[in-house]
Design an enzyme around this catalytic site. Structure first.
Site, PDB file in Angstrom:
ATOM      1  N   LYS A 127       0.761   5.691   0.061  1.00  0.00           N
ATOM      2  CA  LYS A 127      -0.017   6.875   0.402  1.00  0.00           C
ATOM      3  C   LYS A 127      -0.069   7.822  -0.800  1.00  0.00           C
ATOM      4  O   LYS A 127       0.923   8.022  -1.496  1.00  0.00           O
ATOM      5  CB  LYS A 127       0.597   7.593   1.600  1.00  0.00           C
ATOM      6  N   ASP A 169      -3.981   4.903  -0.637  1.00  0.00           N
ATOM      7  CA  ASP A 169      -4.665   5.434   0.542  1.00  0.00           C
ATOM      8  C   ASP A 169      -4.547   6.948   0.527  1.00  0.00           C
ATOM      9  O   ASP A 169      -3.450   7.501   0.645  1.00  0.00           O
ATOM     10  CB  ASP A 169      -4.025   4.858   1.804  1.00  0.00           C
ATOM     11  N   GLU A 187      -3.554  -5.397   7.375  1.00  0.00           N
ATOM     12  CA  GLU A 187      -2.454  -4.444   7.256  1.00  0.00           C
ATOM     13  C   GLU A 187      -1.340  -4.754   8.259  1.00  0.00           C
ATOM     14  O   GLU A 187      -1.597  -5.116   9.406  1.00  0.00           O
ATOM     15  CB  GLU A 187      -2.962  -3.015   7.478  1.00  0.00           C
ATOM     16  N   ASP A 209     -11.093  -0.865  12.853  1.00  0.00           N
ATOM     17  CA  ASP A 209      -9.916  -0.454  13.611  1.00  0.00           C
ATOM     18  C   ASP A 209     -10.143  -0.799  15.081  1.00  0.00           C
ATOM     19  O   ASP A 209     -11.209  -0.511  15.638  1.00  0.00           O
ATOM     20  CB  ASP A 209      -9.682   1.047  13.444  1.00  0.00           C
ATOM     21  N   GLU A 222      -8.292   3.797  -0.685  1.00  0.00           N
ATOM     22  CA  GLU A 222      -8.707   3.813   0.711  1.00  0.00           C
ATOM     23  C   GLU A 222      -8.962   5.243   1.182  1.00  0.00           C
ATOM     24  O   GLU A 222      -8.206   6.164   0.827  1.00  0.00           O
ATOM     25  CB  GLU A 222      -7.610   3.167   1.550  1.00  0.00           C
ATOM     26  N   HIS A 237      -7.727  -2.122   9.447  1.00  0.00           N
ATOM     27  CA  HIS A 237      -6.670  -1.118   9.549  1.00  0.00           C
ATOM     28  C   HIS A 237      -5.768  -1.489  10.714  1.00  0.00           C
ATOM     29  O   HIS A 237      -6.225  -1.898  11.768  1.00  0.00           O
ATOM     30  CB  HIS A 237      -7.295   0.260   9.783  1.00  0.00           C
ATOM     31  N   ALA A 238      -4.459  -1.336  10.503  1.00  0.00           N
ATOM     32  CA  ALA A 238      -3.509  -1.577  11.588  1.00  0.00           C
ATOM     33  C   ALA A 238      -2.467  -0.460  11.556  1.00  0.00           C
ATOM     34  O   ALA A 238      -2.797   0.699  11.418  1.00  0.00           O
ATOM     35  CB  ALA A 238      -2.898  -2.965  11.461  1.00  0.00           C
ATOM     36  N   GLY A 239      -1.190  -0.807  11.645  1.00  0.00           N
ATOM     37  CA  GLY A 239      -0.176   0.240  11.686  1.00  0.00           C
ATOM     38  C   GLY A 239      -0.136   0.906  13.046  1.00  0.00           C
ATOM     39  O   GLY A 239      -0.435   0.308  14.069  1.00  0.00           O
ATOM     40  N   ASN A 299      -6.206   8.986   2.703  1.00  0.00           N
ATOM     41  CA  ASN A 299      -6.367   9.519   4.057  1.00  0.00           C
ATOM     42  C   ASN A 299      -7.302  10.726   4.122  1.00  0.00           C
ATOM     43  O   ASN A 299      -6.997  11.736   4.761  1.00  0.00           O
ATOM     44  CB  ASN A 299      -5.013   9.850   4.662  1.00  0.00           C
ATOM     45  N   LYS A 320       0.838  -1.202   0.000  1.00  0.00           N
ATOM     46  CA  LYS A 320       0.000   0.000   0.000  1.00  0.00           C
ATOM     47  C   LYS A 320       0.874   1.254   0.000  1.00  0.00           C
ATOM     48  O   LYS A 320       1.868   1.321   0.731  1.00  0.00           O
ATOM     49  CB  LYS A 320      -0.937   0.020   1.208  1.00  0.00           C
ATOM     50  N   GLU A 323     -11.200   3.067   9.000  1.00  0.00           N
ATOM     51  CA  GLU A 323     -10.357   3.337  10.165  1.00  0.00           C
ATOM     52  C   GLU A 323     -10.829   4.548  10.950  1.00  0.00           C
ATOM     53  O   GLU A 323     -10.494   4.696  12.129  1.00  0.00           O
ATOM     54  CB  GLU A 323      -8.894   3.528   9.757  1.00  0.00           C
TER      55      GLU A 323
END
Length: 432
Positions: A219, A247, A381, A323, A273, A350-352, A249, A217, A300
Site C-alpha cells: 500500500k 496500491d 489477490e 470485485d 492500482e 480484487h480480493a482480500g 487506494n 503488493k 474494485e
C-alpha cells in the site's frame, strides 16, 4: 416438488480488524472488515448464503437494502430461478422503484451483489457442484444468456461473445484438469498493509517468500517519503526478479499520481492500482500514458460493467480488477471478463476483505477455463485474514489457489462466527 424460498434473513457481521490495522491503507486507515450477510431460506433443500463487503459503519444500511431486494424472491420456486439465471439478475437489479439511484450503482447494487451471490450459492448446492464448475462447464450460449447486454453491446455484441466462448470450448477440459492439479496463480497483500511497522513488514515478507509467493503488493499513498522507504525495504526483501505491485487506494489526484510514480519507478513496480478516483476514466487514461511502462490497474470500486466498458474503450487500464461484491455477482462479472478478453486486458480480481477471496476464486477459474484460456499476466489477490470463519475456506499451495470442491459459492459462514461478530449484540462487540 420444487423448493420454494420462504423468507430472507440478514446479519450485520463485523470483524474488529481496526485493532490490529489489518487492511489499513491510505484511504481506510482503520477498517473493520464487515459482511452484510444474507440467507435465502427454502422450505426444503439447501439454503442460499451470500454477502456484500463493507469496512464497518454503514454495514446496516446494506442489510436494509438486502432485505428490500430479497423480498422480490420470496415465494418463488428455485427450479424456475435456476432455469433462467439471466432473468434472476434482471429481476433483482431492475426493480423500477428500488433503482431510483440509477441503474446498477450505490448501496442498492451492493445489496444486489449479496442477493445474487446467495442465489448462485443455492444453485450450486442444489446442483451438487461448486459454482466455478457449474459456470465453467456451461454451454457457451447459456453463458451469454446470463448477461444483460443492454448497455454493453456497443463494445461487445452477444453474438461475438458467443463466438469467442465457442472458440475456447475445445480446450476447456484440459484447462479444468490443470486447475484441479495445480491451481490458479495468486499474489499476496497480507504483508504490505500501510499500518504495519517496518519490522513487521520484513518478517511477513520473509514468511511469504518461504511459503512460495512470487508476487507481492504494498500500500502507498499516505506519505511519499514513507512510500519510498517502505518500497526500498520490500524490494530489498523480495529481490529484483519477483513482482512488486503498488496500491494507492484512490487518494491521489491525477498529476499527483504521475509525480509520485516517477519517484517510485526505481523500485520497478509492475502496476499502480487505483491511482486516482475510481470514477475518473480519462484521468486513468492520462496516468496510464504518462507512467508507462508501469501499468495501471483498477476496478474494485467500479460500480458496474459500464464503468469497465469505458475504462477498456479508453485504454485506461492494463489490468482489470473485478470485485465479487461491488459488481452484482457472477452474471455481471462474466460480462466484464468477456469484454476484457476482447480488449486483451488480463483480469486480476480484487480480493482480500472478508469473504472476497472465497467468492472471487470461483470466477478466476471460470475466466481461465471458459473465457480467456490463458494465464499470461494473470494473478488473483490473496489476503490471509478471516478465512477461518467460513465453512468452505480458501485453500492455497505454493502461491496458488486450489479450486473449491464443496457445492456452492464458498461464502457460507459458520453460525458461531455470525453470532459472535453480529453488530452490536455479538460477544465480540458487546463489551464496547
Amino acid at each position: 416438488m420444487s423448493a420454494r424460498i420462504t423468507h430472507v434473513t440478514t446479519h450485520d457481521v463485523r470483524f474488529p480488524t481496526s485493532r490490529t490495522l489489518d487492511g489499513s491503507d491510505a484511504m481506510n486507515q482503520a477498517p473493520d472488515y464487515s459482511a452484510a450477510y444474507v440467507v435465502l431460506h427454502v422450505d426444503h433443500g439447501p439454503d442460499g448464503h451470500g454477502m456484500t463487503f463493507t469496512i464497518g459503519r454503514g454495514n446496516e444500511i446494506c442489510c436494509s437494502a438486502i432485505e428490500a431486494l430479497g423480498a422480490l424472491l420470496v415465494g418463488r420456486e428455485v427450479e424456475g430461478l435456476f432455469a433462467d439465471m439471466g432473468a434472476v439478475w434482471k429481476l433483482v437489479t431492475g426493480d423500477s422503484q428500488l433503482r431510483w439511484t440509477g441503474p446498477e450503482k450505490g448501496v442498492i447494487h451492493l445489496a444486489a451483489a449479496a442477493v445474487i451471490n446467495a442465489v448462485w450459492d443455492m444453485y450450486g448446492k442444489h446442483a451438487g457442484q461448486p459454482v466455478w464448475r457449474l459456470l465453467a462447464t456451461m454451454a457457451p450460449a447459456d453463458m451469454v444468456a446470463l448477461v444483460d447486454w443492454r448497455y454493453l453491446a456497443d463494445a461487445l455484441r452477444p453474438e461475438e461473445a458467443l463466438e469467442r466462448l465457442q472458440d475456447k470450448a475445445p480446450g476447456r477440459a484440459a484447462r479444468l484438469a490443470e486447475m484441479e492439479a495445480i491451481g490458479y496463480p495468486a499474489y499476496t497483500t497480507s504483508a504490505g498493509w500501510l499500518g504495519y511497522s517496518d519490522d513487521k513488514i520484513k518478517a511477513l515478507m520473509r514468511a511469504a517468500l518461504a511459503d512460495g509467493w512470487t508476487h507481492f503488493k504494498m500500500k502507498v499513498g499516505a506519505n511519499i517519503e514513507d512510500d519510498v522507504r517502505r518500497a526500498a525495504i520490500i524490494r530489498g526483501e523480495i529481490g529484483p526478479d519477483r513482482f512488486l505491485m503498488m496500491d494507492a487506494n484512490q487518494v491521489w489526484g491525477v498529476e499527483e499520481a504521475i509525480s509520485n510514480m516517477a519517484r517510485l519507478a526505481e523500485f520497478d513496480p509492475w502496476w499502480i492500482e487505483e491511482p486516482t478516483s475510481p470514477d475518473d476514466i480519462l484521468g486513468h487514461a492520462r496516468i496510464a500514458r504518462e507512467v508507462a511502462p508501469i501499468k495501471v490497474a483498477t476496478g474494485e470500486h467500479c460500480h458496474n460493467a459500464v464503468m469497465f466498458k469505458q475504462l477498456l474503450q479508453a485504454n485506461a487500464i492494463s489490468f482489470c480488477q473485478v470485485d465479487s461484491c461491488r459488481l452484482a455477482g457472477p452474471n455481471e462479472i462474466l460480462a466484464v471478463m468477456l469484454m476484457a478478453d476482447k480488449f486483451g486486458v488480463p483480469v486480476c480480481p480484487h480480493a482480500g476483505g472478508v469473504g472476497l477471496c472465497e467468492l472471487i476464486q470461483h470466477m478466476s477459474f471460470v475466466d481461465y477455463i471458459a473465457v480467456s484460456g490463458t494465464l499470461e499476466n494473470r494473478v488473483l489477490e490473496f489476503v490471509d485474514h478471516l478465512h477461518e470463519h467460513f465453512v468452505d475456506p480458501v485453500r492455497t499451495k505454493d502461491g496458488r489457489y486450489l479450486p473449491p470442491e464443496r457445492p456452492g459459492f464458498s461464502v457460507e459462514m459458520k453460525p458461531e462466527s455470525v453470532a459472535r461478530h453480529t453488530f452490536p449484540s455479538g460477544a465480540e462487540w458487546a463489551a464496547e
